[in-house]
Design an enzyme around this catalytic site. Sequence first.
Site, PDB file in Angstrom:
ATOM      1  N   SER B  69       2.470   4.227  -8.001  1.00 41.24           N
ATOM      2  CA  SER B  69       3.274   3.015  -7.859  1.00 41.24           C
ATOM      3  C   SER B  69       3.828   2.526  -9.199  1.00 41.24           C
ATOM      4  CB  SER B  69       2.454   1.892  -7.213  1.00 41.24           C
ATOM      5  OG  SER B  69       1.542   1.346  -8.126  1.00 41.24           O
ATOM      6  N   LYS B 106      -0.309  -3.133 -11.889  1.00 42.34           N
ATOM      7  CA  LYS B 106       1.050  -3.600 -11.600  1.00 42.34           C
ATOM      8  C   LYS B 106       1.543  -4.421 -12.785  1.00 42.34           C
ATOM      9  CE  LYS B 106       1.436  -2.283  -7.173  1.00 42.34           C
ATOM     10  NZ  LYS B 106       0.360  -1.268  -7.296  1.00 42.34           N
TER      11      LYS B 106
END
Lengths: 435, 148
Positions: B69, B106
């Site tokens: 991701s 993230k």
Amino acid sequence: MATTSRFALVDCNSFYVSCERVFRPELEDVPVVVLSNNDGCVIARSKEAKALGIKMGTPYFQVKDMMERERVEVFSSNYELYGDMSRRVVSTLSQFTPNLEIYSIDECFLDLSHLRPEEVEAYGHRIRHTVERWTGIPVSVGVACTKTLAKLANRLAKKRAKAKEVLALHTPAEIEEALRESSVKDVWGIGRQHAKRLEQLNVVTAWDLSRMPEGWVKKNMAVTGLRTLLELRGQPCQDLEPETPDRKNICTSRSFGRPLTELEDIAEALSTHTVRCATKLRRQNSCATGVTVFLMTNRFAVTENVYCNSRTIQLPRPTNSELELLSRAMHLLKNMFRPGKRYVKVGIILNDLVPASEVQLDLFSNQDGEKHKKLMSTLDTLRQRFGHHALKYAVQGNKNEKDVEEEKRAPWMLQKKFLSSPYTTSLKGLLRIKT
Amino acid sequence: MKAEVILIDRPDVMQLHDMTAHRLELFSSAVQAGFPSPAADYDAEPIDLNAYITQNPTATFLARVEGDSMIGAHIEPGDLVVIDRSLQATSGRIVLAFVAGEFTIKRLMQKPDGAYLEPENPKYESIRITQADMGRIWGVVVGIVKKV
């Protein structure tokens, strides 16, 4: 005698449990326990586990069913992880003080003499926040003018909700209140026997103890008792001990994962303990003068053939060469071993340690000595880099203690059914993140 | 004859030594019959990559990446990420967070309507952190270690 005028005791809350939680944040409000070596007894509990009534030292099998029912998370002790986390905590703490004493794996005394009284509490909170932030380990801080009172303050810091894990005792009134609130059996240095005796005399709180006449305490509780008494009264008798003095004997022993009958298996265990022990010996720059090996069956199993033995030999000259120690230890083991018994534990003690620098060079044996010295320092460097498993003797067998899978482990290796990963000490053990 | 001294540094907070064993080589030119080494007065420690990657080893942890991701930020499966817990997680920094029972890496973005954890791969969606207790920042990612 003491030069420190203000001590802080910083104590990690449920340290082993907290270490596990750093890497498993989902266990934050869940009951968690950690078991002793060989998964024997409960040695650490989260506050949720304490609330379930699980007592310190309870044998695992006694509470196993209850813990399954209550969904208690169980861990085998992961000393590799706890050791590294402890090092990080100490390293974080050492920036807050010029002098620090590592009291145990989860407790440190700090010298806070350099602060002004009004700064102490905020400083305590800063220590707490920094340690938690940097390492993830929650700590509590107790501050007072003696070690014994700092220890007592630390206990109350955890207990008093409004203290928020930091408590400093400054004034005589604050000290008196704290002493009245603490029972005598919780005072540092008061063993169970003395506590019982004192309670019979109606000495129930730490305050009661602090009012006892010095003469009586000295007579009945010896000098250490007197020291405790004076420290409770605010008179420092013990200073920080920043360096742990090198020990006179060192021992490495473990219970086996299950009872063993074969000499070969026991030799594997003993040789592994010997190498560990010799490594410790060299780390403190000492040589051993004598070697003791002990071997035992289960002393409490009435039906079994009980056998306990130990043998000691004096070495011709002090050494820290594991080659020599290994051959001595193996010789002692072979002399002691009796077939047909179920052994549960073997261990080695290195006796009468002397500083390596004081060992007389022996004209005739010196050649070997020099060779061994070089070899040992090479081994130490390699093992520090690649781990203890990297370089072994054939007698140690080819199984790795770090393997968790049952079939990869030797029978003498400790049971660690619930072992977490060595998150901070091995590239293979790192946290895995699915980004 | 070359004497070699191996110095293992004591772990020390504000220094950056505790992750590697440093080797300092000393040339004992005095006992040598030939010319003294011209470098003898200039011995320096070898380059320490740890010091380059992190300012604070005490608060630094490593983790292994398994997902994709964050490939836009060059964080790829198999990489090691270096995480410093002592740093403030400010908007725009890549963080290791613990959200909804899982660790995730993230980019933290503070926006007028709240905090977001944003992936760097169009296949994934941003996570909006709504309640205070739903997510927590574990540490700030300060480096990536790749093997090529």
